[in-house]
Design an enzyme around this catalytic site. Structure first.
Site, PDB file in Angstrom:
ATOM      1  N   GLY B 277     -11.221  33.362  26.332  1.00  0.00           N
ATOM      2  CA  GLY B 277     -10.552  32.242  25.669  1.00  0.00           C
ATOM      3  C   GLY B 277     -11.028  32.044  24.246  1.00  0.00           C
ATOM      4  O   GLY B 277     -10.932  30.957  23.690  1.00  0.00           O
ATOM      5  N   LYS B 278     -11.551  33.114  23.646  1.00  0.00           N
ATOM      6  CA  LYS B 278     -12.053  33.009  22.275  1.00  0.00           C
ATOM      7  C   LYS B 278     -11.017  33.476  21.248  1.00  0.00           C
ATOM      8  O   LYS B 278     -11.215  33.322  20.052  1.00  0.00           O
ATOM      9  CB  LYS B 278     -13.315  33.865  22.123  1.00  0.00           C
ATOM     10  CG  LYS B 278     -14.487  33.394  22.977  1.00  0.00           C
ATOM     11  CD  LYS B 278     -15.610  34.439  22.953  1.00  0.00           C
ATOM     12  CE  LYS B 278     -16.787  34.017  23.823  1.00  0.00           C
ATOM     13  NZ  LYS B 278     -17.750  35.134  24.001  1.00  0.00           N
ATOM     14  N   LEU B 279      -9.968  34.094  21.731  1.00  0.00           N
ATOM     15  CA  LEU B 279      -8.880  34.561  20.853  1.00  0.00           C
ATOM     16  C   LEU B 279      -7.583  34.190  21.558  1.00  0.00           C
ATOM     17  O   LEU B 279      -7.416  34.447  22.749  1.00  0.00           O
ATOM     18  CB  LEU B 279      -8.957  36.085  20.670  1.00  0.00           C
ATOM     19  CG  LEU B 279      -7.851  36.715  19.809  1.00  0.00           C
ATOM     20  CD1 LEU B 279      -7.987  36.283  18.348  1.00  0.00           C
ATOM     21  CD2 LEU B 279      -7.911  38.239  19.904  1.00  0.00           C
TER      22      LEU B 279
END
Lengths: 316, 316, 316, 316
Positions: B277-279
């Site tokens: 969920g970082k990009l």
């Protein structure tokens, strides 16, 4: 000058017998693996050593959790300096969740939709990091509130470790043995946000300068000092840096895949650390091994061989 | 499918003209350099972006001090996330000391005896780090004592920056522009011990959880969010991690020489960050460039070309 | 000792202006890029140099076909030493087929089923390598049979080159300029099997020892000798090795991402080549640049800057 | 999905016991080492396999001479595909000269003056390569002149091998067992110039296309085909390439430190080779192991463990 020895293999040879062949070969990374066994055997056998182990990269999820636990439990290391992630993954296992054998050959958008996070070829269920919020919250609740105000990171990790009910845990083993775990970048881990949210509701204040008190005492008190440097990052630097207080380490091995050429400390050979007062004079050739490689494919062989070598010394 | 364009060189072509050739070529690391220029141009042109830059490795001593300062001064980046070392080296220059062009081809024991530290091929006089203790001490003395109790690291770096008298300083430029500098592993730098010693005599207590307040506000408030990831370590992870609070970055470039294969975050491609969920979804192909390489040989070209591309957009 | 210069960027600066900033910075890989421009300018300006360029890795399909062609066409290089693949890919383009911008983020079994081969992020239609069999067969047919018996590899590549009708071709440009192309592992390319099958039906016998005649003449005749080493493999070794006949190269740059630590020649720094008589004494610091990096993201900048620097020398 | 197994170490455990722990761990490079043991056990146990081993990098001088010899002698490999250097170093030892344990921490100009060549941390007396000229000359003289006209490289290496009087020699073991040694870039070795000089005085003509006859027969005749790929370069490519004649390999392990990101075949993962018809369909997950690392520190463990595993299969 010594000749390169040609390695001879046999079926059912022990790990120590093979690393001894490599030590005699004496060159390339194989030779350094062999040499590292000798250096570790000295560190582990000679009680005058204070031994630090540094952990970077996914070592706990990568299968080395018990290897690290046993080094602590058996009294071979006196301090752990780690990235935050390895302690988070230790907690993941301690709360009954786990890491899965995955693959890099995967559609990452689908994997995420299916509820998994990926670190190289290790998969982990995403909701693990939801669950850990409650888990860590309860553990922190149990620490007396007065101790949560200005707590050093190693103190915090000790408080967590002694509240865990998992004999395989690195944190628990360290707490049981009173081996401090330092983690200079601890809040840059999957616990950073949960602990920050906790601190918004209840008392929790870290005092990272306080960690230096114990670290400094340890290096001042050490008769000799050794380091097992696994990977780079803040754990490597912090361990080397604190040794500037005592003219450097007496012995060290490091395993790293980082490049020398980008100038980062992660890739710096132990040779370079001489110029910073992080390694004592005249130790480079005999008491250090700078090994290029990936940790999970090399370190288990070094440790198993060291245990064997120590047994032989005792029995001989 | 598009054909690989064959790059055509000309004498006195501008940097932007050449990176445009590389963008059209479209493959290998050259293609990614060209693509990174487009992504940066979007980040810098579109005011809805909040742009983070992360710094690891010896970038300030490696010649990029003014490059970073100008990105701050010209308003292109909204936050800096750095290892401690780059800020220490910024202070080294600010107090009138310097970094020297050295070599890796050197006897490190002699170099140390002659009073130099070495980071790859950069030399620095060892007594610089003695002098910095007094220098930082005076700066901290000047911070009102009540502000030194429970100070966030970005607040501390702001206080330092605004007290510097050096227009070339990254810290000063950031303070002037009120651009926050985050440094999750700050105390693991050559200032760690001096600040610890200071705290033994006068009040100085850091509160690193407090840094999350501003970081979280920034990512919550960002309409779009972009990252320029230079190297790995805690700065890379911290920036990616805080973006889990908003479903990830909208755009990112990274330059790293770290290996994918040891599973460390430093070497992880941006693709992998999708699973954390970082990009954001569907951004990988168009809005990211994962570049393998060393920063000082690549990043200056990307920035110069981006400046040129932005000028052309304005003038057209 | 010189201070590290801090790089200053400007919009629309030329490539040469930026590499000059990097040269003045003087450290890290950026400094080496700047230094390489100076070394290449000397090689290209000083007619007493015989200049070799070595090619490994997918440079032609990676967008450098015209860069290499122009170095030949403009008379800057006197010999090419290449892996076989780059010449095969030059032929692929010469027969009207092409290379496509692909991605590494792909299901390789499906890609193969869909008729594509992949080299990193470059795609190529599989039937290209069927078509090339007929194409090369016709070209070889056209070489007089008596010349096909005991032909040196550089002679064969010359015969092929002069029969191509493609001004963008490296092989054609070299044939036109009578610049020899050496390829010690040529038959280990996608032409190996087609040429072997040809030799089963018609006369075609290679005599690779014959290549040494011209190579040796060139290094014996060279007043000074320089090398541009792109990647490792047989092209790098062969070029360095032949220079043992004349006490070594006078100047060299190399760009490689190979590791030093596995002992292979591909990763060996130019410093090591001194011990083999492959680099002349006292040349290391002034006349060599060992650059760590990937070629397509670095070499175009070096060449464009060199062209610019040479123009300035002429006009000043 | 399987859980990551946590490795448990014991003193005096055998190499095979430890690699089995790593196989169960199942992730990172350690997991791949464990998997490689399984794959090799299958290749060595199943007589329907034709097994190729490829050699790049200084393996013979690096201590693996007897490891390779024994794989040949014990009938585990059916063909060797090597760079020239490893055969030269095999001859160096066969003629009674040797390789020395050196260091990278050395003044190379002085080392050369003192009469040594250096390959990473291996030293070799420079006059060894003078002596080898006479040594090889006598061996070639002994080959009947009619056989020296249009000789394939594997035939030449066979003729040399059968004339050696050294039981530790790879060349001799291969000749004794009639195991062919292919070397597509053989003349790009320290024997290139001596053999060229020889050919100026006496008859010696190589016909490298002739090597394809046997290579092709071998892959056509193979019921199953496997490869042990040590390093990159022409040996790796040649072995994979010849397998396009039979829809690819059935099983393969590779150990390499080369980067994926520069697009060279040396660093290409086995996954990519699917798209070239070099690896059969549906073999990737079960029958291949792409290991990142340096060979001398990893391959001995894999071989020793494989020997052990085969013994256990026999005795159970």
């Amino acid at each position: 000058m010594k000749k390169v020895h040609q390695i001879k293999l046999r079926s059912t040879m022990t790990v120590g017998e093979l690393t001894e062949e490599m030590r005699l070969a004496g060159v390339m990374q194989g030779g350094r693996v062999g040499k590292a066994v000798d250096i570790l055997t000295e560190m582990f056998s000679d009680n005058s050593y204070t031994t630090f182990i540094t952990l970077s990269g996914p070592l706990v999820p990568g299968g080395l959790r018990l290897v690290i636990r046993d080094l602590i439990k058996d009294g071979y290391v006196d301090a752990v300096v780690t990235n935050g992630a390895n302690m988070v993954h230790d907690l993941v296992e301690a709360m009954g969740r786990t890491h899965y054998i995955g693959t890099t050959n995967v559609d990452d958008e689908k994997l995420f939709e299916n509820g998994y996070n990926r670190a190289y070829d290790i998969f982990i269920e995403s909701d693990t990091f939801v669950e850990i919020e409650g888990f860590i919250g309860k553990l922190v609740d149990d620490i007396p509130e007065e101790n949560r105000n200005g707590i050093a990171i190693h103190e915090f990790l000790y408080e967590i470790g002694k509240r865990l009910d998992d004999d395989e845990s690195v944190l628990k083993a360290a707490a049981d043995k009173k081996i401090p775990i330092f983690s200079p970048g601890f809040l840059d881990s999957m616990l950073g946000i949960p602990l920050w949210l906790y601190s918004k509701q209840k008392r929790l204040v870290f005092n990272p300068l306080k960690d230096f008190d114990l670290l400094a005492d340890m290096v001042f008190d050490a008769e000799k000092s050794g380091a097992i440097i696994l990977g780079g990052g803040t754990p490597k630097h912090h361990t080397q840096y604190i040794h500037t207080l005592r003219d450097g380490l007496d012995a060290a091995i490091q395993i790293s895949s980082a490049r020398v050429e980008d100038g980062s400390l992660s890739g710096a050979p132990l040779k370079e650390s001489i110029t910073w007062g992080k390694l004592r004079k005249n130790k480079l050739e005999e008491k250090t091994a700078t090994i290029f490689g990936e940790i999970t494919s090399i370190f288990p062989f070094i440790v198993a061989a060291t245990l064997e070598k120590m047994d032989k010394k005792v029995s001989s």
